[in-house]
Write an enzyme that holds these catalytic residues in place. Structure first.
Site, PDB file in Angstrom:
ATOM      1  N   CYS A   1       0.125  -4.965 -16.028  1.00 23.58           N
ATOM      2  CA  CYS A   1      -0.353  -4.047 -15.252  1.00 23.58           C
ATOM      3  C   CYS A   1       0.257  -4.242 -13.856  1.00 23.58           C
ATOM      4  O   CYS A   1       0.252  -3.306 -12.969  1.00 23.58           O
ATOM      5  CB  CYS A   1      -1.880  -3.830 -14.906  1.00 23.58           C
TER       6      CYS A   1
ATOM      7  N   HIS B   1       0.621  -1.227  -0.251  1.00 26.88           N
ATOM      8  CA  HIS B   1      -0.096  -0.050  -0.060  1.00 26.88           C
ATOM      9  C   HIS B   1       0.766   1.310   0.141  1.00 26.88           C
ATOM     10  O   HIS B   1       0.885   2.222  -0.801  1.00 26.88           O
ATOM     11  CB  HIS B   1      -0.911  -0.095   1.222  1.00 26.88           C
TER      12      HIS B   1
END
Ligand code: PEP
Ligand code: MG
Length: 776
Positions: free
Chosen positions: A728, A418
């Protein structure tokens, strides 16, 4: 005399009029067409504070411990208040106003700019805040002059001088007051090639005032002229916006360029001749290549500013590093290759500090500031502007604090955690996986974070930079986008990053992660629905996706359905109901969870249906963590049940497990339009290396031959079945991976915001090589 006219000033007057004033005076003296104006000298500022007897109080007020952010803020407030609230003596007021009235018959709109005089500061721009006010009239002229003076005492300026050991009382400030030019067209000119110094002029031009070009709000036309034979390469850009003066308010406004002028060439051959003539004169005058800002109004060319080009590399033809705040914006020499790049982040000063901790450099940039140790229970309000957050691992509710912070350091996590993902998207330098930053660093300790090398040094070795504008940092400064057959897209995880992502000029979004939108609700989807209803939950999804889809429309945005591991859900309100999994990475996440709870998945699909109904036909659906055709077929059925026609909409699957790579043929037959490599997961599952475990981070290798073999085979199979392929995962931002993928024939590459430009150039290079090889 409180003021000096520009035609009375020469380069030797730097002490009196500051760098900007001296440069304009020098140009005026050389007979170059500079708009008229005067400088309120540095001596005038000095007598103002001395005669009002506020000088001693002023310097005492700013003599504080700059690491104490509350004390620093109070000091800046007090100092600025002293200056702003001290009235002008009558004679000074009269002299400045009388001078103004001589400019443009007293009706002129003028620009008022600070011009700092601290020659001995490594970067004088930090002495003052480079305050600039446009379209000023007599009514507010004096207030603006005082505001320029007060800009010597912003928190950042005080901090910088104190850290560098400069005496506050030794820095003075002059103010330039100059007639505004209501430019019809304007731009910048490099009188010689900005990296090689070759006799090649580069002119960039757009409609209206120059701020639009300098700030990067518009892609300007680009003219590359060989000074020897005057041959010219022209690239006409689509100029969508322009800055101009609003006649009613006198303020600068951004307007749309009328349709017929958008792709019209801005400067004529005659105007190019004139600009070149001026460029040659100014280069001769200074004896070195110059970076010139110019404007044209009523056929008259004006020079607004000239600075030496600081990016010329004496030794090679390679682009040299820009060296500071004056560094030129990246221009293109017509080949599409950036020739120089603005500093962007903080500039590097010599660093002698000890390395306190190190980890993985996960978001580039170097910053100094006070460390703020943030534990789970802490109030995030304690993180102030410019602080460096030090924490075990960032959480979705930290995003507002992460935006305020100048840097982020975590104990835990890898390049795809994150903290790493969000800090990159926000453009905030970060280091993750240090293992011990929260115990080694102390709250308030001033440190320097190098987000490239992954090291944290003791002390402040980097000056606080001019306000960096995260959107402008990533906006290509050149109209020439490398045209590549392989599309280059961008990854987005937080809708707040959409504008920054779109500014890169990417061909679309290759991955929009929805879990950050959901996690930032701070409740599990079940809890959120329980409290707010299904409709509110669906609306949250629609709003989040829409922000990004709007920003990119009509470029495609590939939205991934929810893929949050249970350990992340467990931290949210309602998380107690989540299963407590032994190994969440291999657990209840991605498509397996969606297929297990079709009632919950239906909300996501309803959000897609509504988006399509609203006209967002650029939205594509991507399914995470599938293993085989069966997963895909089940999801396809649920799409149909939700009212989405899979034949009409583009949808596809991520290739994140070895099983999915080996089963792609079946998936192609099931009808996917694209397969996208999620190399973060594909690598961890192929190599059995936990992507978030810093102890094995050195084994996390997306370029491992086994991973590359799976990828290569999938591309080949998909080509046979006319299915697009993409990447991605984080590895799409690595040039080596881009090289491999283009050679293998991938359809698109999706990179991180900060990597888009480099990937575009790398892809172009590989494609050109392939073309060359095919004809050799
Ligand atoms: C991946 O696994 O590479 C990916 C892009 O998905 P995430 O990082 O969200 O798991
Ligand atoms: Mg993944």
């Amino acid at each position: 005399m409180a003021v000096l006219w520009l035609d009375e000033i020469s380069a030797g007057d730097l002490e009196k009029v500051g760098g900007k004033g001296a440069s304009l005076g020098e140009l005026t003296g050389a007979g170059l067409p500079v708009p008229p104006g005067f400088v309120v000298t540095a001596g005038t500022y000095r007598s103002f504070i001395e005669e009002a007897e506020i000088d001693e109080e002023l310097f005492a007020a700013v003599d504080v411990d700059v690491d104490d952010s509350a004390a620093l803020a109070d000091a800046a407030d007090r100092a600025q208040e002293l200056i702003l609230e001290t009235p002008f003596p009558d004679d000074l007021r009269e002299e400045i106003v009388a001078s103004y009235r001589e400019v443009g018959d007293g009706e002129a709109f003028v620009a008022v700019r600070s011009s700092a005089t601290a020659e001995d500061l490594p970067d004088a721009s930090f002495a003052g805040q480079q305050e600039t006010f446009l379209n000023v009239t007599e009514e507010n002229l004096l207030d603006r002059v005082r505001e320029c003076w007060a800009s010597l005492f912003t928190q950042r300026a005080i901090y910088y001088r104190q850290e560098q050991g400069f005496d506050h009382s030794a820095v003075n400030i002059a103010v330039v007051v100059q007639q505004m030019v209501d430019a019809e067209k304007s731009g910048v000119m490099f009188t010689s090639h900005p990296s090689t110094g070759d006799p090649t002029m580069i002119i960039e031009a757009a409609w209206g005032l120059g701020e639009a070009v300098v700030s990067g709000a518009v892609s300007p036309d680009n003219y590359v002229i060989d000074r020897k034979d005057r041959s010219m390469d022209i690239t006409i850009a689509e100029k969508k916006v322009m800055h101009e003066k609003d006649e009613a308010t006198g303020q600068t406004v951004e307007r749309e360029v009328p349709e017929d002028k958008r792709t019209q060439r801005v400067v004529s051959d005659d105007e190019i001749d004139e600009l070149m003539g001026l460029g040659e004169r100014v280069e001769d005058h200074y004896g070195e290549p110059q970076d010139v800002e110019w404007a044209i109004v009523d056929g008259e060319v004006y020079m607004l500013q000239s600075r030496p080009i600081t990016t010329i590399d004496e030794d090679s033809g390679d682009a040299a590093e820009a060296t500071g705040a004056d560094a030129s914006k990246g221009l293109t020499d017509g080949s599409g290759v950036q020739t120089a790049e603005s500093g962007g982040g903080a500039s590097d000063a010599s660093s002698s500090g000890d390395v306190l901790v190190d980890g993985l450099g996960s978001s580039p940039g170097t910053v100094s500031g006070p460390a703020r140790i943030v534990t789970k229970l802490d109030d995030l309000a304690k993180v102030g502007e410019g602080d460096i957050i030090v924490t075990e691992m960032t959480m979705p509710d930290m995003v507002p604090a992460m935006k305020r912070a100048s840097g982020i350091i975590t104990d835990e996590g890898g390049m795809t955690s994150h903290a790493a993902i969000v800090s990159r998207e926000l453009g905030v330098p970060a280091i993750v996986g240090t293992t011990n930053a929260t115990t080694v660093l102390e709250d308030g300790q001033v440190v320097t974070l190098d987000g490239e090398k992954g090291s944290v040094l003791e002390g402040a070795t980097v000056e606080p930079d001019e306000e960096t504008e995260p959107v402008e940092e990533v906006r290509p400064q050149s109209p020439v986008k490398p045209m590549t057959a392989t599309e280059v897209k961008v990854n987005v995880s937080i809708p707040e990053a959409a504008e920054r992502a779109a500014a890169t000029g990417a061909d679309g979004v290759g991955l929009l992660r929805t879990e950050h939108m959901i996690l930032s609700l701070n409740q599990t989807p079940a809890k959120y629905i329980e409290e707010n209803g299904e409709d509110a939950y669906i609306s949250e999804l629609v709003q989040g996706v829409r922000t990004v889809a709007d920003e990119f429309y009509p470029r495609p945005v590939r939205v991934r359905t929810l893929d949050a591991p249970t350990d992340e859900f467990r931290q949210l309100e309602g998380g107690d109901d989540e299963p407590d999994e032994h190994n969440p990475m291999l657990g209840y996440r991605g498509i397996r969870r969606s297929l297990d709870r079709p009632d919950v998945f239906a909300h996501e699909l309803e959000a897609f249906r509504r988006l399509y109904e609203m006209g967002y036909d650029n939205v594509e659906i991507m399914l995470p963590l599938v293993n085989d055709a069966e997963d895909v077929l089940q999801a396809k059925e649920l799409m149909k049940e939700a009212g989405i026609d899979p034949e009409k909409r583009r949808w596809g699957a991520m290739i994140e497990t070895p099983a999915s790579a080996l089963s792609v043929e079946g998936m192609a037959e099931a009808g996917i339009d694209f397969a996208s490599f999620g190399t973060n997961d594909l690598t961890q599952y192929t190599l059995a290396v936990d992507r978030n475990n810093e102890n094995v981070a050195d084994r996390f290798d997306e370029l491992h031959p086994a991973v590359l073999r799976l990828i290569g085979d999938v591309i080949e199979t998909c080509r046979e079945h006319d299915v697009d392929t993409s990447i991605c995962g984080q590895a799409g931002s690595k040039p080596e991976m881009a090289r491999f993928l283009v050679n293998e024939g991938i359809s698109s590459i999706s990179a991180n915001i900060d990597a888009v430009r480099d990937v575009q150039h790398e892809v172009k290079r590989v494609e050109q090589k392939l073309l060359l090889d095919s004809v050799r």
